[in-house]
Motif scaffolding. Structure first.
Motif, mmCIF file in Angstrom:
data_model
loop_
_atom_site.group_PDB
_atom_site.id
_atom_site.type_symbol
_atom_site.label_atom_id
_atom_site.label_comp_id
_atom_site.label_asym_id
_atom_site.label_seq_id
_atom_site.Cartn_x
_atom_site.Cartn_y
_atom_site.Cartn_z
ATOM 1 N N TYR A 182 0.814 -1.221 0.000
ATOM 2 C CA TYR A 182 0.000 0.000 0.000
ATOM 3 C C TYR A 182 0.847 1.271 0.000
ATOM 4 O O TYR A 182 0.532 2.240 -0.663
ATOM 5 N N HIS A 183 1.897 1.242 0.811
ATOM 6 C CA HIS A 183 2.571 2.513 1.100
ATOM 7 C C HIS A 183 3.794 2.746 0.245
ATOM 8 O O HIS A 183 4.289 3.867 0.186
ATOM 9 N N ALA A 202 -6.986 6.906 -3.136
ATOM 10 C CA ALA A 202 -6.000 6.026 -2.488
ATOM 11 C C ALA A 202 -6.364 5.717 -1.042
ATOM 12 O O ALA A 202 -5.827 4.802 -0.431
ATOM 13 N N ARG A 203 -7.267 6.510 -0.481
ATOM 14 C CA ARG A 203 -7.684 6.349 0.910
ATOM 15 C C ARG A 203 -6.476 6.208 1.840
ATOM 16 O O ARG A 203 -5.621 7.084 1.856
ATOM 17 N N MET A 230 -5.191 0.738 -6.207
ATOM 18 C CA MET A 230 -4.634 1.994 -5.679
ATOM 19 C C MET A 230 -4.853 2.201 -4.182
ATOM 20 O O MET A 230 -4.094 2.919 -3.560
ATOM 21 N N ARG A 231 -5.891 1.646 -3.606
ATOM 22 C CA ARG A 231 -6.153 2.003 -2.212
ATOM 23 C C ARG A 231 -5.780 0.882 -1.252
ATOM 24 O O ARG A 231 -5.280 -0.164 -1.664
ATOM 25 N N SER A 244 -13.014 4.234 -6.031
ATOM 26 C CA SER A 244 -11.777 3.983 -6.771
ATOM 27 C C SER A 244 -12.040 4.289 -8.241
ATOM 28 O O SER A 244 -13.169 4.188 -8.719
ATOM 29 N N HIS A 245 -10.994 4.671 -8.951
ATOM 30 C CA HIS A 245 -11.164 4.940 -10.378
ATOM 31 C C HIS A 245 -10.550 3.850 -11.237
ATOM 32 O O HIS A 245 -10.266 4.064 -12.415
ATOM 33 N N CYS A 246 -10.331 2.699 -10.618
ATOM 34 C CA CYS A 246 -9.864 1.550 -11.403
ATOM 35 C C CYS A 246 -10.381 0.261 -10.771
ATOM 36 O O CYS A 246 -9.622 -0.538 -10.259
ATOM 37 N N HIS A 247 -11.684 0.092 -10.815
ATOM 38 C CA HIS A 247 -12.298 -1.165 -10.401
ATOM 39 C C HIS A 247 -12.596 -1.960 -11.675
ATOM 40 O O HIS A 247 -12.989 -1.386 -12.678
#
Ligand code: BGC
Length: 743
Positions: A168-169, A276-277, A368-369, A633-636
């Motif tokens: 994630y990070h 990205a939350r 992304m998240r 999210s913008h990529c599901h």
């Protein structure tokens, strides 16, 4: 937390590994550390011709394999394939014949946290200290064999250049700590190497991973570099996707370059990180200051991004100094599509990148998240599309093994994947093996569903997840009972059909009866034969029964009319479905003479529509129809189910028999599309359908694979058998094109 029986203690070599032991970090390290230790061993090979050499290895959380200073498989990333470590672990085998040489050699492993204690999916993660098992087998031309195994003779260096890695990070890489010769045959210069610990062996089976590996590649140069201020520059790569960047820089020792990844920019042109939350999505590259150009790309993380903000770059960042690299499973493309309508072409491309960006070693929800969740619900709504676009059989066979046990979510809209996916693989690839291997699990699951619903109505789950909503979580679920109860009917249809295919006569008869029974329950609970509507009367409530063949033939026309009325007059020609309705939206409209209305909805550019996403510059599909919110999210990948219809309906290529042994060609010609072409690589060979509108009619060119039979279905004509590989057909005039009607 795993219970102790998860490990057999002390390390027991598994069968077939020539005595190899699990080695790694001190097992009693406090909570899994986020750094990336290296392991190595020097060994000598005899001065004889090597016929073949291979390494089998599993390293946890992630590993990279090195030999004589080289990564054994340069483009491979995020290995091993994910598995539930309480059930099985996966190992990989590499052909390393060309890397070894007679005399001195050195083998090395670089370990990383992987899907570690911060992975949001409890029960799907590796929470122990990093460890590995390895066996190198060298077959000489003279028939003799030499092996090198992981054991107490290896060395470990806990501190290397990667100080931190998290999916994630991101990663922190300090090149000044690098010892690039660490795995060279003659060994590295630096100290810090200590004897490795032999650690407990997980007591679960080690299984060979046959799924396509995750790879990094497909470089994209930035389409623009925009200086934000004295300290940062934003690179726009023009394509949102899962990946990493490779960056080059020259500067003084200790210079820290920070890379921040985002899917979107805000109105002022700065990164907008809302999607990205909780994921920091950041890599740090600290220069060694060698005087030469230094190159970095992260190894043990990936991000979902279109934009990268680069902080602290020494000097002027030029476009040649940074590239975006995609990360996804290595899946062969098997479907291409193009047509005269830009919106549909964008849907095809966005669906492709949304799926690829979520094909890691298991299907994730988003790249992304702070999730990367293995969602059986998301997966089942786009598996049809995936099988049109890519060769999915080996990938999904592994996923079926992953999901055999998953006690967390027992609802048909989630667990039903275990039933529907083996059937899909059989339909698309014609191979009964997976169906036969999974049949008992499918059957037991279906029977457990039946036990839990004495009246046949399912009342829990997600239903038509993520329909247009006001952003409040309680409105993310729609038509829950209808969708789940309809899925139960479909599940019994599949179980009965699978039993028949596998020659299980008694089961086939029994489950055929369950299927009919469940269908009657569904109809009496949700169908209004008076006006043909179902349940809430939403688009999905009407689409699902039509898609799954649940509407009685005599009531079909009324249901289709109700759907048309709903779309035109209540929803103003917009798609208003969640993930299950979206999957079947195009199929149902095209199959029922509403292809012009389908195209109308695809031309909309306000919310909710795919055009709305594209008007915001989307290059992948969103999780929700709305732009922004807490779970947006913008990529599901889950809305990609809609793209299946481009192949099966607009161009009309459908398997009529498993594995495309027989193909139905049934295209539609919506007004406003001048031409369309789809090419599908089926297990029998290439199938291509191209149609073009001209003044004197529609010209249709069809190429069929060898050894297939086919039937052509055209509007207002009886089905026409086709034999032979090539067919050119003209549909005179505009007769087959239905104009949009006003009702
Ligand atoms: C995921 C979805 C998923 C849902 C249900 C979300 O966090 O991103 O795609 O279907 O959880 O649990």
């Amino acid at each position: 937390m795993y219970n102790e029986s998860f490990f057999s203690s002390p390390s027991q070599p598994p069968d077939g590994w020539n005595g190899a032991q699990w080695i790694g970090e001190q097992p009693d390290l406090a909570a899994p550390a986020k750094n990336c230790p290296r392991l190595r061993k020097a060994f000598a090979l005899e001065t004889k011709k090597i016929e073949r050499a291979s390494v089998s290895v599993c390293g946890l959380g992630f590993y990279e394999l090195y030999l004589n200073g080289r990564k054994a498989d340069a483009s491979r990333i995020l290995a091993p394939g994910w598995s539930n470590p309480k059930v099985r672990l996966l190992f990989d085998t590499y052909d390393v014949t060309s890397i070894l040489r007679p005399g001195a050699n050195r083998i090395g492993l670089w370990l990383a946290p992987g899907y570690s204690d911060d992975f949001s999916q409890w029960g799907w993660r590796w929470e122990k200290s990093k460890r590995a098992i390895l066996c190198l087998t060298v077959d000489y031309a003279d028939g003799t064999t030499q092996t090198v195994i992981s054991d107490a003779s290896w060395e470990l260096k806990q501190d290397g250049p990667i100080l931190f890695a998290s999916i994630y990070h991101g990663e922190i890489f300090d090149a000044s700590r690098e010892d690039s010769a660490w795995c060279a045959p003659e060994g590295g210069r630096e100290g810090g190497w200590n004897p490795v610990s032999v650690v407990d062996a997980p007591s679960v089976p080690l299984v060979a991973n046959d799924a396509p590996p995750v790879r990094v590649g497909q470089p994209l140069a930035p389409v623009s570099l925009t200086r934000v201020n004295n300290t940062s520059v934003i690179a726009d790569f023009g394509q949102n996707r899962a990946g990493i960047v490779r960056i080059r820089a020259k500067g003084s020792r200790g210079t820290a370059i920070r890379l921040r990844y985002a899917e979107e920019l805000d109105d002022s042109g700065r990164l907008d990180l809302f999607t990205a939350r909780g994921a920091r999505s950041e890599d740090v590259f600290v220069l060694a200051g060698t005087g030469a150009e230094e190159v970095y790309e992260p190894r043990f993380t990936y991000h979902g991004f279109c934009y990268v903000e680069i902080f602290g770059y020494p000097g002027e960042l030029v476009p040649e100094a940074i590239v975006s690299l995609a990360v996804h499973a290595d899946l062969e493309p098997t479907g291409s599509f193009a047509c005269s309508n830009d919106m549909l072409n964008r849907l095809f491309s966005a669906a492709k990148w949304s799926m690829l960006s979520n094909f890691m070693s298991y299907p994730t929800d988003c790249p992304m998240r702070d999730e990367r969740t293995p969602c059986q619900m998301d997966s089942q709504v786009y598996e049809d599309a995936a099988c049109q676009f890519f060769q999915m059989d080996r990938y999904y066979t592994k996923w079926i093994d992953d999901i055999r046990e998953e006690p967390l979510n027992p609802n048909p809209d989630w667990r039903g994947d275990l039933v529907t996916l083996p059937w899909r693989l059989y339909s698309y690839y014609g191979d009964q093996k997976v169906l036969a291997q999974t049949y008992d699990d499918m059957r037991n699951l279906a029977l457990s569903f039946r036990e839990r619903t004495p009246d046949g109505i399912w009342r829990e789950g997600f239903g038509d997840w993520c329909p247009p909503n006001d952003g409040r979580g309680e409105h993310f679920r729609a038509d829950l009972k209808l969708v789940n109860t309809a899925l139960l009917v479909e599940i019994w249809r599949i179980i009965a059909a699978s039993a028949a295919v596998l020659g299980k006569k008694a089961d086939a008869e029994r489950f055929d009866a369950y299927w009919n029974e469940q269908r009657s329950v569904f109809l009496s609970a949700f169908h209004d034969p008076g006006d043909g509507t179902f349940g809430s009367g939403s688009q999905t409530a009407l689409i699902i029964p039509l898609a799954l063949g649940l509407v009685p033939e005599e009531g079909r026309a009324a249901t289709v009319r109700a759907l048309e009325r709903r779309i035109r007059h209540v929803d103003f020609s917009h798609i208003c479905t969640g993930i299950f309705g979206t999957r079947y939206f195009g199929d149902v409209l095209c199959d029922n003479g509403l292809e012009n209305l389908w195209l109308e909805t695809l031309r909309q550019t306000d919310e909710p529509s795919f055009g709305y996403m594209f008007s915001h510059g989307a290059t992948t599909l969103w999780e929700q129809w709305a732009w922004k919110g807490g779970m947006h999210s913008h990529c599901h990948a889950m809305m990609s189910g809609a793209a299946s219809a481009l192949f099966t309906h607009l161009c009309g290529i459908r398997p009529a028999e498993p594995g495309y042994a027989k193909i139905t060609i049934k295209p539609v010609f919506p007004k406003g599309i001048d031409w369309a072409e789809a090419v599908r690589k089926t297990p029998r060979g290439t199938c291509r359908v191209r149609w073009k509108r001209k003044e004197d009619g529609i010209y249709l060119d069809i190429e069929l694979p060898p050894r297939t039979s086919s039937e052509l279905h055209l509007p207002s004509r009886p089905p026409q058998p086709l034999s032979g590989p090539q067919h050119s057909i003209r549909l005179p005039g505009n007769a087959p094109i239905s104009e949009p009607e006003d009702h």
